[in-house]
Motif scaffolding. Structure first.
Motif, PDB file in Angstrom:
ATOM      1  N   GLU A 177       0.836  -1.201   0.000  1.00  0.00           N
ATOM      2  CA  GLU A 177       0.000   0.000   0.000  1.00  0.00           C
ATOM      3  C   GLU A 177       0.876   1.257   0.000  1.00  0.00           C
ATOM      4  O   GLU A 177       1.864   1.359   0.719  1.00  0.00           O
ATOM      5  CB  GLU A 177      -0.899  -0.006   1.237  1.00  0.00           C
ATOM      6  CG  GLU A 177      -1.896   1.123   1.312  1.00  0.00           C
ATOM      7  CD  GLU A 177      -3.096   0.933   0.402  1.00  0.00           C
ATOM      8  OE1 GLU A 177      -3.880   1.891   0.280  1.00  0.00           O
ATOM      9  OE2 GLU A 177      -3.258  -0.158  -0.182  1.00  0.00           O
ATOM     10  N   GLY A 178       0.498   2.237  -0.843  1.00  0.00           N
ATOM     11  CA  GLY A 178       1.189   3.524  -0.865  1.00  0.00           C
ATOM     12  C   GLY A 178       2.375   3.597  -1.807  1.00  0.00           C
ATOM     13  O   GLY A 178       3.025   4.644  -1.885  1.00  0.00           O
ATOM     14  N   MET A 179       2.662   2.529  -2.542  1.00  0.00           N
ATOM     15  CA  MET A 179       3.726   2.593  -3.547  1.00  0.00           C
ATOM     16  C   MET A 179       3.246   3.406  -4.749  1.00  0.00           C
ATOM     17  O   MET A 179       2.067   3.364  -5.124  1.00  0.00           O
ATOM     18  CB  MET A 179       4.146   1.199  -4.003  1.00  0.00           C
ATOM     19  CG  MET A 179       5.012   0.476  -2.995  1.00  0.00           C
ATOM     20  SD  MET A 179       5.544  -1.170  -3.567  1.00  0.00           S
ATOM     21  CE  MET A 179       6.704  -0.734  -4.852  1.00  0.00           C
ATOM     22  N   THR A 180       4.162   4.163  -5.348  1.00  0.00           N
ATOM     23  CA  THR A 180       3.854   4.969  -6.528  1.00  0.00           C
ATOM     24  C   THR A 180       4.931   4.723  -7.580  1.00  0.00           C
ATOM     25  O   THR A 180       6.123   4.836  -7.294  1.00  0.00           O
ATOM     26  CB  THR A 180       3.801   6.464  -6.191  1.00  0.00           C
ATOM     27  OG1 THR A 180       5.001   6.841  -5.489  1.00  0.00           O
ATOM     28  CG2 THR A 180       2.598   6.794  -5.319  1.00  0.00           C
ATOM     29  N   VAL A 181       4.496   4.398  -8.796  1.00  0.00           N
ATOM     30  CA  VAL A 181       5.448   4.075  -9.862  1.00  0.00           C
ATOM     31  C   VAL A 181       4.985   4.669 -11.190  1.00  0.00           C
ATOM     32  O   VAL A 181       3.816   5.033 -11.361  1.00  0.00           O
ATOM     33  CB  VAL A 181       5.613   2.548 -10.037  1.00  0.00           C
ATOM     34  CG1 VAL A 181       6.143   1.900  -8.760  1.00  0.00           C
ATOM     35  CG2 VAL A 181       4.320   1.895 -10.495  1.00  0.00           C
ATOM     36  N   ALA A 182       5.931   4.742 -12.113  1.00  0.00           N
ATOM     37  CA  ALA A 182       5.644   5.032 -13.515  1.00  0.00           C
ATOM     38  C   ALA A 182       5.855   3.735 -14.292  1.00  0.00           C
ATOM     39  O   ALA A 182       6.965   3.204 -14.314  1.00  0.00           O
ATOM     40  CB  ALA A 182       6.555   6.135 -14.032  1.00  0.00           C
ATOM     41  N   ILE A 183       4.793   3.231 -14.888  1.00  0.00           N
ATOM     42  CA  ILE A 183       4.858   2.029 -15.715  1.00  0.00           C
ATOM     43  C   ILE A 183       4.863   2.479 -17.165  1.00  0.00           C
ATOM     44  O   ILE A 183       3.999   3.271 -17.571  1.00  0.00           O
ATOM     45  CB  ILE A 183       3.668   1.091 -15.416  1.00  0.00           C
ATOM     46  CG1 ILE A 183       3.737   0.626 -13.954  1.00  0.00           C
ATOM     47  CG2 ILE A 183       3.658  -0.103 -16.367  1.00  0.00           C
ATOM     48  CD1 ILE A 183       2.544  -0.212 -13.508  1.00  0.00           C
ATOM     49  N   GLU A 184       5.834   1.984 -17.953  1.00  0.00           N
ATOM     50  CA  GLU A 184       6.007   2.546 -19.296  1.00  0.00           C
ATOM     51  C   GLU A 184       6.553   1.531 -20.304  1.00  0.00           C
ATOM     52  O   GLU A 184       7.757   1.479 -20.560  1.00  0.00           O
ATOM     53  CB  GLU A 184       6.904   3.788 -19.256  1.00  0.00           C
ATOM     54  CG  GLU A 184       8.232   3.633 -18.529  1.00  0.00           C
ATOM     55  CD  GLU A 184       9.081   4.899 -18.607  1.00  0.00           C
ATOM     56  OE1 GLU A 184       9.078   5.577 -19.644  1.00  0.00           O
ATOM     57  OE2 GLU A 184       9.738   5.214 -17.611  1.00  0.00           O
ATOM     58  N   PRO A 185       5.668   0.753 -20.918  1.00  0.00           N
ATOM     59  CA  PRO A 185       6.121  -0.153 -21.967  1.00  0.00           C
ATOM     60  C   PRO A 185       6.797   0.602 -23.115  1.00  0.00           C
ATOM     61  O   PRO A 185       6.262   1.610 -23.602  1.00  0.00           O
ATOM     62  CB  PRO A 185       4.828  -0.816 -22.450  1.00  0.00           C
ATOM     63  CG  PRO A 185       3.848  -0.604 -21.366  1.00  0.00           C
ATOM     64  CD  PRO A 185       4.224   0.663 -20.686  1.00  0.00           C
ATOM     65  N   MET A 186       7.965   0.101 -23.534  1.00  0.00           N
ATOM     66  CA  MET A 186       8.685   0.591 -24.715  1.00  0.00           C
ATOM     67  C   MET A 186       8.839  -0.609 -25.635  1.00  0.00           C
ATOM     68  O   MET A 186       9.621  -1.514 -25.357  1.00  0.00           O
ATOM     69  CB  MET A 186      10.038   1.171 -24.307  1.00  0.00           C
ATOM     70  CG  MET A 186       9.908   2.475 -23.529  1.00  0.00           C
ATOM     71  SD  MET A 186      11.356   2.881 -22.530  1.00  0.00           S
ATOM     72  CE  MET A 186      10.954   2.036 -20.999  1.00  0.00           C
TER      73      MET A 186
END
Length: 272
Positions: free
Chosen positions: A194-203
């Motif tokens: 809980e509370g994790m923040t990420v940028a997910i970005e398929p290339m």
């Protein structure tokens, strides 16, 4: 070390992410044949500053511009230039904003004029893989679950999944732990809480997964010269589940696209 965010911090991050979302929405109606990336870059810098934020990429690691703009065979980290966009091009626009001490960072690959059907399919599959990956970002899962989901989906369509460049944690720094590869094995890597923040970005590349770098020290290209697509969202774990901090809705409003793709991940109080 992964930095867990409070509810208040997540709301500040949402503010920053939505400035990026609105910037990309503003650019959506400007991206057309004959327009050059430097012009779009200047529009974006002005827009971000007018909304009380700072461009997140400008000057970071000595990057010279507000936007990473990567057309066609460029994967990411393209430097805006004065070459006009052409009918049939695609261009990844990656944008960051810093407000209240927190970063927003996400990306969208735009079609320029009339794009070839096989290129449209690459964009469609890559964007679909983003949401497939986001769905795995929940309490109890691990980094490898997200990477596996993206990799499996894209490779099932015959595409190459870039290995050297990855998504990342996000917060007071643009790049925090954990790294978020677009490939992996189920059940491996950092466990999500809980509370994790990420940028997910398929290339994702139409051909080989292999890449090369230009002498400018920034621009990443596909090794075989075939097109590459890139989509990115900022996501938090809220009540155990993935919740979007960013949105493509401003882009869709500008382009007249109707879709419900974000609904399952959307904050109930998201306002235009």
């Amino acid at each position: 070390m992964v930095k867990i965010k409070s509810a208040e911090e997540i709301e500040l991050m949402r503010e920053s992410a939505l400035i990026v979302s609105k910037t990309l929405g503003m650019l959506a109606s400007e991206i057309k044949p004959g327009v050059n990336a430097l012009y779009l870059d200047q529009l974006a810098e002005t827009f971000i500053r007018d909304h009380g934020a700072e461009p997140g990429f400008l000057g970071m690691y000595d990057f010279p511009n507000t936007l990473n703009m990567s057309p066609n065979a460029q994967v990411v980290h393209g430097i805006p230039n004065s070459e006009p966009l052409k009918d049939g091009d695609i261009i990844s626009v990656d944008c960051g904003a810093l407000k209240n001490g927190y970063y927003g960072d996400h990306a969208y690959t735009f079609e320029v004029g009339e794009v070839a059907p096989e290129t449209k399919k690459l964009l469609k599959v890559t964007k679909e893989s983003l949401y497939i990956g986001i769905r795995e970002f929940k309490v109890g899962n691990r980094v490898g679950d997200v990477g596996y989901a993206i990799q499996n989906y894209c490779e099932s369509h015959g595409y190459g999944v870039v290995r050297e460049l990855v998504g990342h944690g996000l917060g007071k720094k643009l790049h925090e732990s954990p790294e978020m590869p677009n490939y992996g094995k189920r059940g491996r890597g950092k466990k999500f809480v809980e509370g994790m923040t990420v940028a997910i970005e398929p290339m994702i590349n139409m051909g080989t997964k292999n890449i090369k770098q230009l002498k400018d020290g920034w621009t990443i290209l596909t090794a075989d010269g075939k097109p590459s697509a890139h989509f990115e969202h900022d996501v938090a774990i809220v009540n155990g589940k993935p919740e979007l901090l960013s949105t493509f809705q401003y882009i869709y409003d500008a382009l007249g696209i109707i879709t419900d793709e974000e609904d399952e991940f959307r904050h109930k109080n998201l306002q235009s």
